[in-house]
Write a protein that holds these residues in place. Structure first.
Motif, short mmCIF file in Angstrom:
data_model
loop_
_atom_site.label_atom_id
_atom_site.label_comp_id
_atom_site.label_asym_id
_atom_site.label_seq_id
_atom_site.Cartn_x
_atom_site.Cartn_y
_atom_site.Cartn_z
N THR A 38 -49.96 75.80 -16.98
CA THR A 38 -50.84 73.63 -17.10
C THR A 38 -50.45 73.63 -17.76
N ARG A 39 -51.12 72.76 -18.23
CA ARG A 39 -51.38 71.78 -18.74
C ARG A 39 -51.71 72.38 -20.32
N GLN A 40 -52.69 72.59 -19.69
CA GLN A 40 -54.10 73.57 -20.76
C GLN A 40 -53.75 74.00 -21.73
N GLU A 41 -52.49 74.94 -20.48
CA GLU A 41 -51.58 76.34 -21.67
C GLU A 41 -51.09 75.87 -22.82
N LEU A 42 -49.99 74.92 -21.90
CA LEU A 42 -48.88 74.22 -22.71
C LEU A 42 -49.52 73.00 -24.05
N ASN A 43 -51.19 72.63 -23.72
CA ASN A 43 -51.26 72.17 -25.62
C ASN A 43 -51.81 73.02 -26.30
N ASP A 44 -52.80 74.45 -25.46
CA ASP A 44 -52.87 75.50 -26.44
C ASP A 44 -51.39 75.95 -27.33
N PHE A 45 -50.44 76.03 -27.04
CA PHE A 45 -49.03 76.98 -27.16
C PHE A 45 -48.64 75.82 -28.21
N ILE A 46 -48.92 74.98 -28.24
CA ILE A 46 -48.26 74.10 -28.89
C ILE A 46 -49.40 73.69 -30.32
N CYS A 47 -50.79 73.78 -30.08
CA CYS A 47 -50.86 73.29 -30.89
C CYS A 47 -51.30 75.23 -32.19
N ARG A 48 -50.76 76.07 -31.25
CA ARG A 48 -51.13 77.29 -32.28
C ARG A 48 -49.91 76.71 -32.91
N ILE A 49 -48.49 76.74 -32.50
CA ILE A 49 -47.52 76.76 -33.38
C ILE A 49 -47.82 75.28 -35.26
N ALA A 50 -48.47 73.98 -34.47
CA ALA A 50 -48.69 73.21 -35.56
C ALA A 50 -49.82 74.10 -35.98
N ASN A 51 -50.96 74.79 -36.03
CA ASN A 51 -51.11 74.95 -36.93
C ASN A 51 -50.88 76.35 -38.20
N GLU A 52 -50.05 76.85 -37.20
CA GLU A 52 -49.66 78.25 -37.55
C GLU A 52 -48.22 77.78 -38.55
N CYS A 53 -47.25 77.35 -38.38
CA CYS A 53 -46.16 77.42 -38.42
C CYS A 53 -45.21 75.40 -38.94
N SER A 54 -45.90 74.72 -39.62
CA SER A 54 -46.27 73.36 -40.45
C SER A 54 -47.49 72.61 -40.74
N CYS A 55 -46.84 72.60 -41.44
CA CYS A 55 -48.09 71.39 -42.44
C CYS A 55 -48.01 70.40 -42.18
N MET A 56 -47.59 69.82 -40.61
CA MET A 56 -47.66 68.52 -40.73
C MET A 56 -49.32 68.02 -40.35
N ASP A 57 -49.67 66.21 -40.40
CA ASP A 57 -50.68 65.68 -40.48
C ASP A 57 -51.11 65.79 -38.76
N THR A 58 -49.76 64.80 -38.19
CA THR A 58 -50.04 64.33 -37.04
C THR A 58 -48.98 64.57 -35.84
N MET A 59 -49.56 65.15 -34.58
CA MET A 59 -47.54 65.71 -33.85
C MET A 59 -48.00 65.11 -32.40
N PHE A 60 -47.03 64.55 -32.13
CA PHE A 60 -46.79 63.54 -31.26
C PHE A 60 -45.32 63.78 -29.81
N ILE A 61 -45.92 63.95 -28.49
CA ILE A 61 -44.40 64.25 -27.71
C ILE A 61 -44.40 62.91 -26.89
N ASN A 62 -42.93 62.53 -27.01
CA ASN A 62 -42.89 61.01 -26.06
C ASN A 62 -41.99 61.12 -24.65
N LEU A 63 -42.26 61.43 -24.03
CA LEU A 63 -41.25 61.94 -22.53
C LEU A 63 -40.28 60.33 -21.84
N VAL A 64 -38.73 60.46 -21.60
CA VAL A 64 -38.93 59.63 -21.25
C VAL A 64 -38.95 59.59 -19.65
N ASP A 65 -39.75 58.53 -19.37
CA ASP A 65 -40.09 57.84 -17.59
C ASP A 65 -38.94 57.85 -16.78
N GLU A 66 -39.12 57.92 -15.67
CA GLU A 66 -38.24 58.11 -14.43
C GLU A 66 -37.53 56.69 -14.29
N ASP A 67 -37.84 55.33 -14.57
CA ASP A 67 -36.90 54.85 -14.59
C ASP A 67 -36.05 55.28 -15.73
#
Length: 894
Positions: A38-67
């Protein structure tokens, strides 16, 4: 390229892959990735990576739309919030172009790309994603493209406020976690897609189940409304049929939430014809799939489609139209309305297209069931009508039965059966259906009886051959409405369906169906109405025929009764009156009477016959009647002096049953019996004053009214009155009405007494003698000269009647063949009658000689042949000649 800096070659080729992540190994990453759904499980997974594995301040993911021409933010993380920033709606809801110089460059590289945001913000065309960033203090952005193993799905960006925080280890971490994050996103998206398809399938299955469970239009509307809302969001729906027999602008189904169906269209006036512009509807029928329009755009069309735009004021912003196909046939079109300008996206349209065939099948099924129900209802209706008309014995029973049958029928509002008044057996308009407003009153055509002008509408109905719809506004355009039509229109009746019926090719009447609907709506019910008229009219014609036959039977019975009365009366007349074939008399006075009779008999004028008792007033009346144009019917005689005062009115004018005590049957009066004939009112001077008034009215108005009757009866009777009184003197004395006298005294005839015309006495005496001799089968039918002289010398106060009775008595008392004595009133006591006697007794030869001599004188000496003495004496001529010789009768005795 100063803004782009690549890592060293070793880092790029992955030589730093042996760097370990603190507290998070590659195996753990794989394990966690495969557990994500689920999206919630995905959010938790990415947040864990962001908190434990990096020193970045902001993280965002942009996906290509269907068109493939845009991208949007799929994930956003802020270290300050230590969670996904759910409030960052502007970023999450926005779509950005792929080719903005930043996203596309990152996407085509397989290694991290570092961007100096201070330099990027100096570009002429700054990427919108950078402008919309809610952390303007970021200075460095590292982007890494993400792939699902087949294609690039988007970019992951790590943002830094402090450029010094970016290190080789940080870059290596990004490279290591990127494939895992891409895999997790792919699995979540696949899972979401699977769930979406399952949900869509379930929604379609639910829609289909609801559609095919529906067996009425109401159930179909409910199934469409609930089922389609599982596929897309909408606020109203409409189904239009592709059927040449249906009005394309009259939707088969229309439903809007909260019954927000129609609204006032505040746009410019539509100059188009009533049918409207069908261009969009035709395009939908001809299209391969759904199409959408903004309603405001439709409003700008030169000929806008009103069936859509009239909902513009109902907050509707967008409309979707889709053809409904079933096995290659276009059954109709589905229109959905939405209050959202962005409603009906591509996914929605695809889902709707999948459901289109099932909707078409459901609509076809409901129409088929409706047709079956319609036929069943029509069959039941016809059976009910048949039962009603077969059980009804008259118009009242038919009206009551039909009112019950049509109480629940709703394809018209009110109805009546009308018969043309000129047709025999017609009746008042018969109302068989009414609404609560009772547009039709009990007599049907309210206001018709008030009109003094010719009713051209009802006259035109007589010329109709087939059922016809009259639109009140159009048909009577420029004409003065009949009062009843004006009343109908005032009560919201728009259309009049008129179905004529005839009997033997003759227009008999029509059935009227009144409706508040337009003529176009009523077209589909004409067949049913025709069937109703076929049944009802048969019964009505039967009633009218029965009415005519009943009236004819009554007329026949009345005629039969009248004939029986006339026969009885005639028989009474035969037995109680004189049986004259002609009036006897040749005196100057009688010739004057005959002349007057011949003059007045040709007319229908009233005649007043005056004369003493026994002068033959009734014979003169008969003579007038028998030589008039009314001689084909018997003359009715009434003796006004012989009837009791309490019965004379009933005798003259008749009475109804129960009109007075003893009136057990209806009786036809003498005046009614004498219709088209002559009535003879004898002894008119004896008529009571109260009856004189009624007689005067009958003479003046030519109509009578039976005792106890409710209506007048027209008569055509010629009146001949007679009296032995001096009526003018009676008028002067107040015993007789002057107006009645002058009404009767149009043509007076005065009969002379017998004493004033004694030359007629011998003829009358011989006539009566012969008459009674034949009746009594005796041969004594002649008088001696001496007796004849005595009768001529007598004064005859009783006139002809007295002479007749005296002769009848003499014939009875005479024993021989010659009447030698008569019984005239004597000079003895009052009332004493003495026979006339001869002082000398005569021999039979003398008597016979006198008799032969008198007969020879009557025939002027003729012995034989027609009219000779032998014929009158009823003896052979040779015998008479012998008697003449034997009795010494000389020739020339006449």
């Amino acid at each position: 390229m100063s803004v782009l800096r690549a890592l060293n070659k070793d880092l790029i080729i992955g030589k730093s892959a042996n760097f370990a992540l603190p507290a998070l190994g590659a195996g753990a990453l794989e394990l966690n990735v495969f557990a994500i759904r689920t999206r919630q499980e995905l959010n938790d997974f990415i947040c864990r990576i962001a908190n434990e594995c990096s020193c970045m301040d902001t993280m965002f993911i942009n996906l290509v739309d269907e068109d493939s021409q845009s991208h949007s933010t799929y994930f956003y993380y802020s270290r300050e919030a230590q969670k996904v920033d759910a409030s960052f709606g502007k970023v999450l809801d926005s779509a950005y172009p792929v080719y903005d110089g930043l996203f596309d460059v990152t996407l085509k590289n397989d290694f991290p790309v570092i961007w100096n945001l201070d330099e990027v913000r100096q570009w002429e065309n700054i990427p919108q994603r950078v402008l919309n960033c809610n952390e303007p203090d970021l200075t460095m952005l590292v982007g890494l493209s993400l792939s699902d193993g087949v294609r690039k799905i988007g970019n992951m960006y790590w943002g830094y406020k402090n450029p010094g925080a970016l290190s080789n280890e940080e870059m290596d971490t990004m490279r290591r976690v990127g494939p895992y994050i891409a895999s997790a996103i792919t699995m979540v998206r696949d899972w979401e897609e699977t769930l979406r398809k399952v949900k869509e399938n379930e929604a379609i299955i639910s829609l289909v189940n609801g559609l095919f469970a529906a067996n009425t239009k109401t159930a179909l509307i409910a199934a469409l409304n609930s089922g389609l809302k599982g596929l897309t969001d909408f606020n109203g729906l409409m189904v239009i049929l592709n059927d040449p027999q249906e009005d394309p602008l009259n939707p088969y189904i229309t439903y809007f939430d909260n019954n927000n169906r129609f609204s006032q269209d505040d746009g410019p006036l539509d100059p188009r014809p009533k049918k409207g512009d069908l261009k969009i509807l035709k395009n939908v029928f001809a299209g391969d799939g759904p199409a959408t329009w903004m309603i405001n755009d439709l409003m700008k069309m030169p000929t806008r489609p009103d069936f859509i735009t009239k909902h513009r004021g109902s907050k509707m912003k967008k409309v979707m139209g889709m053809p409904l196909h079933d096995k290659g046939d276009i059954k109709g079109a589905l229109f959905l309305f939405s209050e959202k300008p962005g409603g009906f996206n591509d996914t929605d349209l695809k889902l709707l297209e999948r459901a289109g065939q099932q909707i078409a099948k459901a609509v076809t099924n409901i129409r088929y069931l409706e047709e079956i129900r319609k036929k069943d209802d029509e069959r039941s209706l016809f059976m009910a009508i048949g039962k009603a008309v077969s059980s009804a014995k008259n118009e009242e029973q038919l009206q009551l039965a039909l009112t019950k049958v049509f109480a629940e029928v709703n394809f018209f509002d009110e109805g009546l059966i009308y018969s043309h008044p000129s047709v025999s057996g017609s009746f008042l308009p018969l109302v068989f259906k009414q609404t609560s407003s009772k547009v039709l009153n009990d007599n049907g055509l309210r206001g018709f009886e008030e009109s003094e002008e010719p009713d051209h509408f009802l006259e035109s109905i007589k010329k109709l051959k087939d059922i016809t719809i009259f639109d009140i506004d159009n048909h009577f355009l420029g004409q003065r409405l009949p009062a009843y039509v004006a009343h109908w229109k005032a009560n919201h009746i728009r259309s009049i369906v008129t179905a004529p019926f005839s009997d033997g090719g003759v227009a008999v009447g029509a059935v009227f169906f009144l409706s508040a609907e337009s003529g176009d709506t009523l077209e589909q019910s004409l067949g049913l109405m025709n069937g109703i008229v076929a049944q009802v009219s048969t019964s009505v014609i039967n009633f009218m025929t029965n009415e005519r036959l009943t009236n004819k039977l009554i007329e026949i019975n009345n005629s039969k009764g009248q004939l029986e009365i006339q026969n009885k009366y005639l028989q009474e007349e035969i037995h109680t009156t004189y049986n004259y074939s002609e009036i006897v008399g040749a005196s100057a006075q009688m010739r004057e009477v005959f002349y007057m009779v011949s003059q007045v008999s040709k007319t229908s004028s009233s005649v007043l016959i005056l004369g003493e008792t026994g002068t033959g007033k009734e014979l003169i009346a008969r003579a007038i009647h028998n030589t008039s144009q009314r001689k084909g019917k018997i003359m009715v005689k009434v003796n006004c002096g012989a009837l009791p005062p309490n019965l004379i009115e009933s005798e003259l004018f008749g009475h109804e049953r129960g009109s007075f005590t003893g009136a057990t049957d209806r009786r036809i009066g003498k005046f009614e019996l004498a219709n088209n004939s002559t009535i003879f009112l004898d002894e008119i001077g004896e008529l009571p004053m109260a009856l004189q008034v009624k007689l005067l009215r009958a003479l003046q108005e030519k109509e009578i009214e039976r005792i106890g009757g409710r209506s007048s009866i027209k008569i055509d009777v010629r009146v001949i009155a007679a009296s032995n009184r001096d009526l003018l003197k009676e008028v002067q004395q107040g015993n007789f009405r002057s107006d009645l006298y002058f009404r009767l005294n149009v043509f007076p005839i005065s009969l002379p007494p017998l004493r004033d015309r004694k030359e007629d006495i011998p003829v009358l005496a011989n006539h009566f003698a012969e008459k009674y001799a034949k009746r009594m089968t005796v041969s004594n039918g002649h008088f001696t000269a001496r007796v004849m002289k005595q009768m001529i010398a007598y004064n005859w106060p009783g006139n002809v009647r007295e002479l007749e009775h005296l002769v009848e008595r003499s014939v009875l008392l005479t024993k021989g063949r010659v009447i030698s004595q008569v019984y005239l009133p004597g000079s003895g006591a009052e009332g004493e009658e003495m026979p006339l006697q001869n002082a000398d007794v005569k021999t039979l030869d003398e008597i016979e000689r006198e008799h032969i001599v008198s007969v020879l004188k009557m025939v002027n000496g003729k012995i034989s042949g027609v009219g000779g003495a032998a014929e009158m004496l009823k003896i052979p001529a040779t015998t008479l000649a012998s008697k003449i010789i034997r009795l010494n009768i000389k020739k020339g005795v006449s």
